[in-house]
Scaffold this active site. Sequence first.
Site, PDB file in Angstrom:
ATOM      1  N   ARG A 261      41.037 131.746  18.852  1.00  0.00           N
ATOM      2  CA  ARG A 261      40.124 131.016  19.716  1.00  0.00           C
ATOM      3  C   ARG A 261      40.802 129.799  20.335  1.00  0.00           C
ATOM      4  O   ARG A 261      40.519 129.443  21.486  1.00  0.00           O
ATOM      5  CB  ARG A 261      38.876 130.611  18.934  1.00  0.00           C
ATOM      6  CG  ARG A 261      37.820 129.950  19.810  1.00  0.00           C
ATOM      7  CD  ARG A 261      36.508 129.765  19.090  1.00  0.00           C
ATOM      8  NE  ARG A 261      35.769 131.018  19.009  1.00  0.00           N
ATOM      9  CZ  ARG A 261      35.413 131.597  17.881  1.00  0.00           C
ATOM     10  NH1 ARG A 261      35.729 131.039  16.728  1.00  0.00           N
ATOM     11  NH2 ARG A 261      34.747 132.723  17.886  1.00  0.00           N
ATOM     12  N   ALA A 262      41.695 129.164  19.617  1.00  0.00           N
ATOM     13  CA  ALA A 262      42.360 127.982  20.160  1.00  0.00           C
ATOM     14  C   ALA A 262      43.179 128.344  21.399  1.00  0.00           C
ATOM     15  O   ALA A 262      43.195 127.593  22.386  1.00  0.00           O
ATOM     16  CB  ALA A 262      43.251 127.348  19.101  1.00  0.00           C
TER      17      ALA A 262
END
Length: 677
Positions: A261-262
């Site tokens: 997700r980062a």
Amino acid sequence: MALALVLTTISPDVGGVLVRGEKGTAKSTIVRALASVLPPIEVVAGDRFSSDPRDPAPLSPDGPFAADAATESRPVRLVELPVGATEDRVLGSLHLERALSEGRAEYEPGLLARAHRGILYVDEVNLLHDHLVDLLLDAAAMGRSTVERDGVSVEHAAHFVLVGTMNPEEGELRPQLLDRFGLTVEVAAPRDPAARVEVVRRRMAFDRDPDAFAASYADAERTLTDRIQAAQALVGDVVLSDAALLKIAEVCAAFDVDGMRADLVIARTAAAHAAWHGRTAVTREDIRAAARLALPHRRRRNPFDAPGLDEELLDQVLGDPEPDPEPEPPTPDREPGADAEDAGAADGSGPEPSASGSDPTEPADGPADGAADPQAAPAQDPSTEQPEQPTPPAPPAPAPLGAGDDATTTVAAGAPYRTRLFAVRGVGSGESGRRSRAVTETGRRIGARPGTRGPVHVTETVRTAAPHQLARGRTGGPLRFLPQDLRVADREGHESNLVLFCVDASGSMAARRRMEQVKTAILSLLLDAYQRRDKVGLVTFRGQEAELVLPPTRSVDIAARRLDALPAGGRTPLAEGLLEAARVVELERVRDPRRRPLLVLVTDGRATAGADPVGRSRAVAEGLARAGLATLVVDCENGPFRLGLARVLADHLRADHVPVAEVTASVLTAAVNERVA
């Protein structure tokens, strides 16, 4: 903070913003002001779910819509989710009035439906109940809300920008919810006196004449709205080259963040940042600005880690060369590199206010919080960097908590470990949590009762009213109900508890290095309490008095700092320790009478401080026993010669007595588990 809010509205897929900061820093004010500067949106006229006319298959219970359906323009909504909201208010539910009066099952939309294509704002998001957090997680992950309850089966779109504010002193967020926020910023009040004066001056000017104050910034707000609208139109054309994507992956790998997700958040934020500055290619500065906003809260390996970012490592990974962006033709009214020279100059995406800080709506400008922690400052607009403010001298370090004339040693706790699940016997009725069985507002339905507070049990309400229809004169049509027919659901779930440690911190404990094991056990139980939503507190007694070192809390950050500073040494005021523990328990009972406490007394039973220490300690213990306080005595006495004072004390307390040769963290935790399970 303003930059993060603007970027997530330019590209809603960024995932929202979490604002952490001390009280009194206008966190809520700036979020509520955001909606007024956002461009309006087009919606299908009359649709309660704000469907986009350009969507070929809108997920709306009011649909389907004709191809030439009428449309209307309206402002972006800022929907506030109160921390005390009920599940049916968030999701929506059966329209009870029409169901009971007209016999029709009609869905009444909730807050998630209202927030579609808008902003969902949660003030004090860290205090939100767990069941509401689960609902937000599901909606944020799927982009839709599904309602299956009370005979209603509805699914509708729920794409929203999630914005939350919190004060870390009141506890931390669950890791799952923390990761759902795309960006995070730390805010603090400015330490520069000139900036503080400007804040007060503007506030007082607003209080004198709010309309005139708002009118003075109308032009600046219109300029900001136009710039946001231009960036929203441009963001789809921004190019993320392979070199830029590789650099983003290198940054995430270097900071050892979990999941992917980062990477996605940084890529989307960098594209939004480029569009905000009128560029069509992502540069190194865009990636740096995005990483400073997207990585701090994803670096935390456990709740004891403080959020932050090593900017030296970030610059080292990014390096000096640009990630090969597509070249842009120079604009005729400025030279290449003017961004780095003229702070606050126009960058080709629309006029900007001056860099003097006179425009509070400009994210890159405004009063600089330069005296705050540089890790806590939001990513600055590279074209509007402010002059460095002088750094004020650091405040003197506070003395160790409880330190006095007889303080001898301060021992740090070891690494916390995972504890086993323990639960209080029986069925309670405390605050919703994840530990002991309890009758709560969430969980599975186990029955119904008369009442007006709580979720309505429709089936039981109808069943109660049905036998009386003939007597009430009903010959057809909808059922006739009276107030006494209403039934609310009884639900069984889990509650949270309070575990209060009362620890002997006298010289005998310090001499045998027991405090390290005790601290480690408390930190481990606190970590478990954070995961299960419990409260944990710590009372220590040494010298001539007792002290509440850790008030009942879920804030593991504060707990870790205060426990590390806990000293040991001096005499043993056992009676004072018991009295202070009783005071804390009674205070918590007033605050929350449903929360069941357990007092864990860690001592060897010796009382050496004050007049008649032994007799006074026994009298206090007998008073606690008469009050019915559940207590566990952990006997720290060891060696070949034992006095057995802790066992005698346990008899006076009517408590369980656990003899422990050495107070190791594993043995202490096992004793607590055995007592409360």
